[in-house]
Motif scaffolding. Structure first.
Motif, mmCIF file in Angstrom:
data_model
loop_
_atom_site.group_PDB
_atom_site.id
_atom_site.type_symbol
_atom_site.label_atom_id
_atom_site.label_comp_id
_atom_site.label_asym_id
_atom_site.label_seq_id
_atom_site.Cartn_x
_atom_site.Cartn_y
_atom_site.Cartn_z
ATOM 1 N N ASP A 157 -50.885 -3.895 -24.376
ATOM 2 C CA ASP A 157 -50.264 -5.234 -24.348
ATOM 3 C C ASP A 157 -49.058 -5.272 -23.428
ATOM 4 N N SER A 158 -48.254 -4.225 -23.469
ATOM 5 C CA SER A 158 -47.071 -4.192 -22.607
ATOM 6 C C SER A 158 -47.459 -4.125 -21.135
ATOM 7 N N GLU A 159 -48.519 -3.315 -20.819
ATOM 8 C CA GLU A 159 -48.968 -3.235 -19.435
ATOM 9 C C GLU A 159 -49.496 -4.596 -18.946
ATOM 10 N N GLU A 160 -50.290 -5.268 -19.801
ATOM 11 C CA GLU A 160 -50.806 -6.583 -19.411
ATOM 12 C C GLU A 160 -49.681 -7.588 -19.204
ATOM 13 N N LYS A 161 -48.693 -7.513 -20.075
ATOM 14 C CA LYS A 161 -47.554 -8.432 -19.944
ATOM 15 C C LYS A 161 -46.789 -8.182 -18.647
ATOM 16 N N LEU A 162 -46.568 -6.894 -18.321
ATOM 17 C CA LEU A 162 -45.869 -6.564 -17.073
ATOM 18 C C LEU A 162 -46.683 -7.006 -15.861
ATOM 19 N N GLU A 163 -48.012 -6.794 -15.939
ATOM 20 C CA GLU A 163 -48.849 -7.188 -14.817
ATOM 21 C C GLU A 163 -48.822 -8.707 -14.624
ATOM 22 N N THR A 164 -48.857 -9.439 -15.736
ATOM 23 C CA THR A 164 -48.790 -10.904 -15.635
ATOM 24 C C THR A 164 -47.476 -11.363 -15.011
ATOM 25 N N GLU A 165 -46.397 -10.728 -15.411
ATOM 26 C CA GLU A 165 -45.087 -11.092 -14.836
ATOM 27 C C GLU A 165 -45.035 -10.761 -13.354
ATOM 28 N N ARG A 166 -45.624 -9.596 -12.957
ATOM 29 C CA ARG A 166 -45.631 -9.234 -11.529
ATOM 30 C C ARG A 166 -46.428 -10.262 -10.716
ATOM 31 N N ARG A 167 -47.605 -10.637 -11.247
ATOM 32 C CA ARG A 167 -48.427 -11.607 -10.518
ATOM 33 C C ARG A 167 -47.709 -12.954 -10.381
ATOM 34 N N ALA A 168 -47.094 -13.387 -11.468
ATOM 35 C CA ALA A 168 -46.369 -14.662 -11.401
ATOM 36 C C ALA A 168 -45.237 -14.607 -10.392
ATOM 37 N N LEU A 169 -44.521 -13.474 -10.385
ATOM 38 C CA LEU A 169 -43.434 -13.305 -9.421
ATOM 39 C C LEU A 169 -43.965 -13.279 -7.992
ATOM 40 N N PHE A 170 -45.105 -12.596 -7.798
ATOM 41 C CA PHE A 170 -45.699 -12.523 -6.461
ATOM 42 C C PHE A 170 -46.144 -13.911 -5.983
ATOM 43 N N GLU A 171 -46.804 -14.663 -6.859
ATOM 44 C CA GLU A 171 -47.255 -16.007 -6.493
ATOM 45 C C GLU A 171 -46.080 -16.923 -6.175
ATOM 46 N N THR A 172 -45.026 -16.798 -6.958
ATOM 47 C CA THR A 172 -43.832 -17.620 -6.700
ATOM 48 C C THR A 172 -43.216 -17.307 -5.344
ATOM 49 N N ARG A 173 -43.075 -16.017 -5.051
ATOM 50 C CA ARG A 173 -42.517 -15.629 -3.754
ATOM 51 C C ARG A 173 -43.418 -16.081 -2.604
ATOM 52 N N LYS A 174 -44.736 -15.942 -2.806
ATOM 53 C CA LYS A 174 -45.662 -16.340 -1.767
ATOM 54 C C LYS A 174 -45.573 -17.846 -1.499
ATOM 55 N N ALA A 175 -45.496 -18.646 -2.573
ATOM 56 C CA ALA A 175 -45.370 -20.092 -2.404
ATOM 57 C C ALA A 175 -44.064 -20.464 -1.711
ATOM 58 N N GLU A 176 -42.994 -19.773 -2.085
ATOM 59 C CA GLU A 176 -41.705 -20.056 -1.446
ATOM 60 C C GLU A 176 -41.729 -19.705 0.039
ATOM 61 N N GLU A 177 -42.344 -18.548 0.380
ATOM 62 C CA GLU A 177 -42.439 -18.168 1.794
ATOM 63 C C GLU A 177 -43.280 -19.165 2.586
ATOM 64 N N HIS A 178 -44.419 -19.613 1.984
ATOM 65 C CA HIS A 178 -45.262 -20.594 2.662
ATOM 66 C C HIS A 178 -44.515 -21.919 2.873
ATOM 67 N N LYS A 179 -43.776 -22.310 1.856
ATOM 68 C CA LYS A 179 -43.003 -23.546 1.976
ATOM 69 C C LYS A 179 -41.920 -23.423 3.039
ATOM 70 N N ALA A 180 -41.269 -22.239 3.090
ATOM 71 C CA ALA A 180 -40.213 -22.032 4.084
ATOM 72 C C ALA A 180 -40.798 -22.040 5.495
ATOM 73 N N LYS A 181 -41.983 -21.388 5.675
ATOM 74 C CA LYS A 181 -42.610 -21.386 6.996
ATOM 75 C C LYS A 181 -42.999 -22.803 7.420
ATOM 76 N N LYS A 182 -43.547 -23.560 6.468
ATOM 77 C CA LYS A 182 -43.973 -24.924 6.773
ATOM 78 C C LYS A 182 -42.788 -25.798 7.155
ATOM 79 N N SER A 183 -41.700 -25.691 6.390
ATOM 80 C CA SER A 183 -40.509 -26.486 6.707
ATOM 81 C C SER A 183 -39.910 -26.074 8.043
#
Length: 620
Positions: free
Chosen positions: A400-426
């Motif tokens: 459970d702890s590993e799954e929770k950490l993996e979910t948090e990593r993925r969410a963090l990665f997606e957030t950073r990716k969206a922010e980078e895409h938005k910054a490039k677009k702007s």
């Protein structure tokens, strides 16, 4: 409860509860009748019953001498109420009473009835015509209102000062306002009241009469009747004259009512008493303000002291609250450390539920992660689960702890990716648009098309470029970018510009195309058909070159390219038929084409469209 008799004539009692004073709201039919009488001086229920009794007991007068004295030609001067025998009722007469009075007159005074009794009847001058005319006037609500407006029984005089002093204010003006109340458009007209009327009642009374809306109109006094006009123009003139006379009388009537109200307001003893009371109140308020200044200072000092005490108490309460919150956090941290230690000790006592040494190391690291991730209640539940299930419970917690950490990593990665895409677009949108050769030529055309003096010129030029240019993304030109590019082109050396090279190449290509289309034709006009020798210039005959005259026609008959056709269509949409100098502006938009070429091409297209439509109609 009787305590005893203290005498022979009375007995003393004790009430088990004290008296309570309560406010009771007025309601019910009796209160409504009282309110109507108080505010309007009449009771609607009594008026209804009285009207029924009155209808049953009405006696219609029959003054034959008065009827015989009437002249049908002078029907406007007669008293219509007296003719029908309801002189005493006048404007209070109902429609039913008027109808019954007319019927009674008809039964008694109809020419056939009187002729049967042997009376001589004059068909052209009989008074029965006056009876019919009276019913026509009083039987119609509109004509009756017109007649009531100028009723001979109405007294429009305003009371004099001597009359007010002699008979008293309430008697004189009470009669006047009661008589004028009949003209009101609104019902429930407030009456004058008496000396004991409240301020609210008096203010409501004068407010109503100062905004008095009268239905009184004076069409009955028209000198000429509209229907007597021989043609439409004469009837319009008569209507105009009558309307002007009515307006003048209406203004005089409203001025009379206003003068009556002003005179009543100036002599009303209640208004004078209210003004004196207001003056006394102002003086009392002034004294009260002076007394309140000192009281206010003392009150401010008291409030300052109370505020200081309240502030001290609030600060102490806040400090106590923070201390309690800090103690709770410390206790929670202590309990969390205790539970973490219990988890570590339990796992350590059971060798971390491992089967070999490598697994022991990995499970130790996993237990540390679990201790950092889980909250207090989650740790307590995990310890209970470990005590019951052992290794299986630990493995579930690790997964459970590993799954929770993996979910948090993925969410963090997606957030950073969206922010980078938005910054490039702007950043891409903020980058300036590169000026191509086509866009530069379009800019030059727009600058020539919209000269200096055009309203918001550079905004218009930018919109023109955005509308006719080709873009690869969402970026568009603004007025500032267009202005900077225009200044850059104006200050740069055109001989070194790439536009010159592109223009030369395009001109050369067009020249090659024109050259191929030119056909060398011998001009017959250049051949002499007589014996005369050709003219000599400097002693030498100058022959005419083949095709010299045809060059101009060949240039005029040059075929339209697809690009020129598109530019023509776009220019015709941009400059509609209502635009001044339309074809000059269209020619400016198409290089190497004159106004004559554009108009000729437009006519060819019109003829082509008409031919297609005709062919389609024939095919049908």
């Amino acid at each position: 409860m009787t305590e005893g008799e203290t005498g022979n004539n009375f007995r003393a009692v004790t009430i088990p509860w004290s008296f309570v004073k309560r406010k009771v709201e007025c309601a019910g039919g009796a209160f409504l009748r009282y309110y109507n009488v108080k505010c309007h001086g009449e009771d609607t229920s009594l008026l209804t019953s009285k009207s029924k009794d009155k209808a049953e007991g009405v006696v219609f007068e029959d003054d034959v001498d008065y009827l015989r004295s009437l002249d049908p030609k002078e029907w406007k001067k007669q008293d219509h109420y007296a003719v029908l025998g309801i002189k005493n009722l006048r404007y209070k007469a109902t429609d039913d009473e008027i109808k019954r009075a007319y019927r009674q007159k008809v039964l008694k005074h109809h020419p056939d009835k009187r002729k049967a009794l042997g009376e001589e009847i004059r068909s052209d001058d009989d008074y029965f015509t006056c009876i019919t005319k009276a019913y026509e006037i009083l039987g119609s609500p509109k004509s009756r209102r017109s007649y009531d407006s100028v009723d001979h029984d109405v007294d429009d005089c305003i009371p004099s000062t001597s009359e007010i002093k002699k008979d008293g204010f309430f008697k004189v003006f009470g009669k006047c306002f009661e008589m004028n109340a009949r003209w009101s458009e609104r019902r429930n007209v407030p009456l004058l009241g008496d000396d004991d009327s409240s301020r609210e009642f008096v203010e409501k009374f004068y407010s109503f009469w100062y905004e008095f809306d009268s239905w009184r109109e004076f069409s009955y006094l028209d000198e000429e009747e509209k229907e007597k006009g021989s043609d439409r123009e004469e009837r319009r003139w008569i209507e105009k004259q009558n309307k002007a006379a009515r307006g003048k009388l209406k203004k005089e009537e409203m001025a009379r009512v206003r003068s009556l109200v002003d005179l009543a307001y100036a002599n009303d003893p209640r208004i004078q008493r209210f003004k004196q009371e207001d003056k006394d109140k102002k003086l009392a308020a002034k004294r009260a303000r002076q007394d309140a200044v000192q009281a206010k200072k003392a009150e401010e000092e008291r409030l300052i002291k109370e505020a200081q005490l309240a502030k001290q108490k609030a600060e102490e309460a806040e400090r106590a609250r923070l201390e309690v919150a800090r103690a709770e956090r410390e206790q929670q941290k202590k309990n969390l450390r205790k539970e973490r230690k219990s988890l570590r000790d339990l796992c350590k006592a059971n060798n971390y539920y491992a089967t070999d040494e490598d697994e022991t190391v990995s499970l130790m690291a996993a237990v540390e992660k679990i201790c950092e991730m889980l909250k207090l209640n989650e740790l307590q539940n995990l310890i209970k689960d470990l005590e019951n299930n052992g290794r299986d419970a630990l493995l579930r917690a690790v997964n459970d702890s590993e799954e929770k950490l993996e979910t948090e990593r993925r969410a963090l990665f997606e957030t950073r990716k969206a922010e980078e895409h938005k910054a490039k677009k702007s950043a891409a949108l903020k980058a300036p648009i590169e000026w191509s050769v086509e866009m530069t030529q379009l800019l030059i055309k727009a600058v020539n098309l919209f000269p200096a003096g055009t309203n918001q010129r550079w905004d218009v030029v930018a919109n023109f470029l955005n509308q006719h240019g080709t873009f690869t993304d969402e970026r568009r030109f603004n007025a500032k970018e267009v202005l900077n590019k225009a200044k850059d082109l104006q200050s740069s050396d055109f001989s070194k510009s790439s536009l010159k090279k592109a223009a030369n190449e395009e001109a050369f290509d067009q020249f090659e195309k024109d050259k191929k289309k030119v056909v060398n034709v011998v001009d017959d006009s250049s051949i002499s058909h007589n014996d005369e020798s050709p003219k000599l210039v400097n002693g030498t005959a100058q022959p005419k070159i083949n095709g010299e005259i045809k060059d101009k026609d060949a240039r005029d008959e040059r075929a339209w390219t697809k690009t020129e056709q598109e530019l023509l269509e776009q220019a015709m949409k941009t400059f509609p038929a209502s635009s001044p100098d339309r074809w000059d502006k269209i020619a400016d938009c198409i290089p190497q084409r004159t106004k004559k070429d554009c108009m000729k091409r437009y006519k060819e297209l019109v003829e082509l469209v008409k031919a297609k439509k005709l062919a389609a109609n024939v095919a049908k």
